[in-house]
Design an enzyme around this catalytic site. Sequence first.
Site, mmCIF file in Angstrom:
data_model
loop_
_atom_site.group_PDB
_atom_site.id
_atom_site.type_symbol
_atom_site.label_atom_id
_atom_site.label_comp_id
_atom_site.label_asym_id
_atom_site.label_seq_id
_atom_site.Cartn_x
_atom_site.Cartn_y
_atom_site.Cartn_z
ATOM 1 N N ARG A 154 -20.170 -50.447 67.614
ATOM 2 C CA ARG A 154 -21.531 -50.130 67.124
ATOM 3 C C ARG A 154 -21.165 -49.268 66.014
ATOM 4 N NH1 ARG A 154 -22.624 -52.841 70.849
ATOM 5 N NH2 ARG A 154 -24.400 -52.858 72.279
ATOM 6 N N SER A 227 -30.034 -49.340 73.796
ATOM 7 C CA SER A 227 -29.440 -48.515 74.258
ATOM 8 C C SER A 227 -29.562 -47.208 73.232
ATOM 9 C CB SER A 227 -28.047 -48.729 74.242
ATOM 10 O OG SER A 227 -27.835 -49.834 75.107
ATOM 11 N N GLU A 323 -26.801 -43.649 69.524
ATOM 12 C CA GLU A 323 -26.508 -45.397 68.892
ATOM 13 C C GLU A 323 -27.591 -45.563 67.445
ATOM 14 O OE1 GLU A 323 -27.746 -48.848 69.640
ATOM 15 O OE2 GLU A 323 -26.060 -49.297 70.695
HETATM 16 N N1 EPU Z 1 -25.563 -48.684 84.817
HETATM 17 C C1 EPU Z 1 -26.139 -47.693 85.608
HETATM 18 N N2 EPU Z 1 -27.411 -47.439 85.516
HETATM 19 C C2 EPU Z 1 -28.144 -48.000 84.564
HETATM 20 C C3 EPU Z 1 -27.779 -49.035 83.959
HETATM 21 C C4 EPU Z 1 -26.635 -49.373 84.056
HETATM 22 O O1 EPU Z 1 -25.230 -47.070 86.471
HETATM 23 O O2 EPU Z 1 -29.315 -47.450 84.698
HETATM 24 C C5 EPU Z 1 -24.167 -49.044 84.986
HETATM 25 C C6 EPU Z 1 -24.134 -50.493 85.433
HETATM 26 O O3 EPU Z 1 -24.043 -50.607 86.839
HETATM 27 C C7 EPU Z 1 -22.937 -51.179 84.807
HETATM 28 C C8 EPU Z 1 -22.722 -50.404 83.486
HETATM 29 O O4 EPU Z 1 -23.465 -49.216 83.515
HETATM 30 O O5 EPU Z 1 -21.707 -50.873 85.485
HETATM 31 C C9 EPU Z 1 -23.220 -51.444 82.237
HETATM 32 O O6 EPU Z 1 -24.285 -51.566 82.298
HETATM 33 P P1 EPU Z 1 -24.741 -52.749 81.456
HETATM 34 O O7 EPU Z 1 -24.125 -53.927 81.699
HETATM 35 O O8 EPU Z 1 -26.391 -52.643 81.613
HETATM 36 O O9 EPU Z 1 -24.357 -52.381 79.881
HETATM 37 P P2 EPU Z 1 -24.266 -50.985 79.194
HETATM 38 O O10 EPU Z 1 -22.865 -50.563 78.985
HETATM 39 O O11 EPU Z 1 -25.367 -49.956 79.521
HETATM 40 C C10 EPU Z 1 -23.906 -52.215 76.923
HETATM 41 C C11 EPU Z 1 -24.744 -52.259 75.235
HETATM 42 C C12 EPU Z 1 -25.898 -53.038 75.541
HETATM 43 C C13 EPU Z 1 -25.715 -54.655 75.670
HETATM 44 C C14 EPU Z 1 -24.770 -54.503 77.314
HETATM 45 C C15 EPU Z 1 -24.589 -55.926 77.745
HETATM 46 C C16 EPU Z 1 -24.113 -50.021 74.423
HETATM 47 C C17 EPU Z 1 -24.305 -48.821 73.980
HETATM 48 N N3 EPU Z 1 -24.919 -51.052 75.186
HETATM 49 O O12 EPU Z 1 -25.032 -51.557 77.611
HETATM 50 O O13 EPU Z 1 -26.222 -53.124 74.263
HETATM 51 O O14 EPU Z 1 -26.892 -55.222 75.988
HETATM 52 O O15 EPU Z 1 -23.839 -53.477 77.250
HETATM 53 O O16 EPU Z 1 -23.329 -56.112 76.907
HETATM 54 O O17 EPU Z 1 -22.748 -50.562 74.190
HETATM 55 C C18 EPU Z 1 -27.459 -52.059 72.596
HETATM 56 O O18 EPU Z 1 -26.743 -51.811 71.770
HETATM 57 O O19 EPU Z 1 -29.036 -51.677 72.268
HETATM 58 C C19 EPU Z 1 -27.757 -52.616 73.674
HETATM 59 C C20 EPU Z 1 -28.838 -52.913 74.568
#
Ligand code: EPU
Length: 330
Positions: A154, A227, A323
Site C-alpha cells: 500500500r 480498509s 491507509e
Molecule cells: N478479520 C477479523 N475481523 C474482521 C475482518 C477480518 O478478525 O472484522 C480477520 C479475518 O478473520 C482474517 C484477517 O482478519 O483472518 C484478514 O481479513 P481479510 O481477508 O478480510 O483481509 P484484510 O487483511 O482485513 C486486506 C486488504 C484488503 C483486501 C483483503 C483481501 C489491507 C489494509 N486490506 O484486508 O484491501 O481486499 O486483504 O486481500 O491490506 C483495501 O485496501 O481497501 C482493501 C479492502
Amino acid sequence: MNRLPNSLGVAASADRIVLLDDRDQLADLRRQTAAAPTMMLGDGSNVLFVDDFRGTVVLNRLSGVNVLEQDARNCLIEAAAGESWDGLVRWACDRGFWGLENLALIPGRVGAAPIQNIGAYGVELKGSCLAVEVLDEDGKLRWLDAEHCNFGYRDSLFKHTGASLWVTALRLRLSRTASPNLSYAGLAEALAEHHPDELTPTLIADAVRQIRRSKLPDPAVLGNAGSFFKNPTLPSDQVRALQDRYPQLPAWPVSESRVKISAAWLIEQAGWKGHRNGDAGVAPGHALVLVNHGQASGAQLWALARAMADDVWARFGVRLETEPRVIGGA
Ligand code: EPU
C-alpha cells in the site's frame, strides 16, 4: 458549490475544480495551477476530507485503453489514468488476459492504482505494472519504470511526492497463458469445484467480486473507503509476544524478520466492529472499514479513526497507520 466526489460521502469542497479529459490540457493546467495547492483526484475512493481543499482539484478523466504489443505469451497494454479500474479489469478479462482478475471491483480509477499499489487476494498492481506515465512539475510527460516507483505494501513513490507528479497513464504486462493466483484461501475455496483447466480470468474475477460483496460494503450504498488502516508489519519478536497473549491473532510472515498482522482482528477484539457514533461508524461486517451512515462529517470520521487507533495502541501496543489519504485534520 464545488463539491468533491468521495466514496466516504463526506461534504467537502475545493476553491476550484477542473475536469481533465484531454491530454492537450495538461501543460496549460500545470502552468495555471503552479502557484496554488493542487490535487489530482479520480473518484475520491481512497481519501478522507477532514477539511475543504484550499486550492484546485483536477478531476482526472483521461480515457483510452490500448494493446501496444502482444505475442503468444504476453501482452503489453496502456491505460489512461481516468479510466475506471474495474472497467479495465473487465476489459482484460474479456480478452482472456491474465493478471488483473484478483483486483476486480476495487473502486476508483486507473490513476489511483499505483499510488497505493492496490492489492487484494494475493495480487498487487506491482505484479503487472511495467511503467507509470507522469506529468512532472515542469509540465513534461515522462515514463517511470516500475523499479523507480518504489512499490511496497500500500505504498509507492507517488504517495510521497504530493502534487508534484500527476499520474496520467499506466503500462501493464499481462499474460495470455493461464496463470491463476489462488493463494488467498477464500478464493481457492470459492473455486474448488472447478478443474484448474477450466479457470478463466473472468471466472476468477467473478469469484473475487462475490467475496468482496460478502465482506465489504458497497460505497454506492454505504459510504466507505475500503480498509481504513493498513495491516501493521512488525518485528517477529513483537508478534511472537503478542501471539503468546493472543494465540488467535492472524499473522503472515513477510520476510525473515518481519510479520504482518491483521488490523481488523485487533480492532474487532477492541470492540469497535459495528460501532456507531451518530452517522460515523465501523462496518458491521468488517472491522477495518469506516462507514458513513449518512451525514457524517470528515471530522467525525477522523475523530472515530483516531479513537480506534488510540485504543488499539493502549490495548496491544500496536500503532495503526491510516491507509487512505487524509486531507486536513492536523
Ligand atoms: N478479520 C477479523 N475481523 C474482521 C475482518 C477480518 O478478525 O472484522 C480477520 C479475518 O478473520 C482474517 C484477517 O482478519 O483472518 C484478514 O481479513 P481479510 O481477508 O478480510 O483481509 P484484510 O487483511 O482485513 C486486506 C486488504 C484488503 C483486501 C483483503 C483481501 C489491507 C489494509 N486490506 O484486508 O484491501 O481486499 O486483504 O486481500 O491490506 C483495501 O485496501 O481497501 C482493501 C479492502
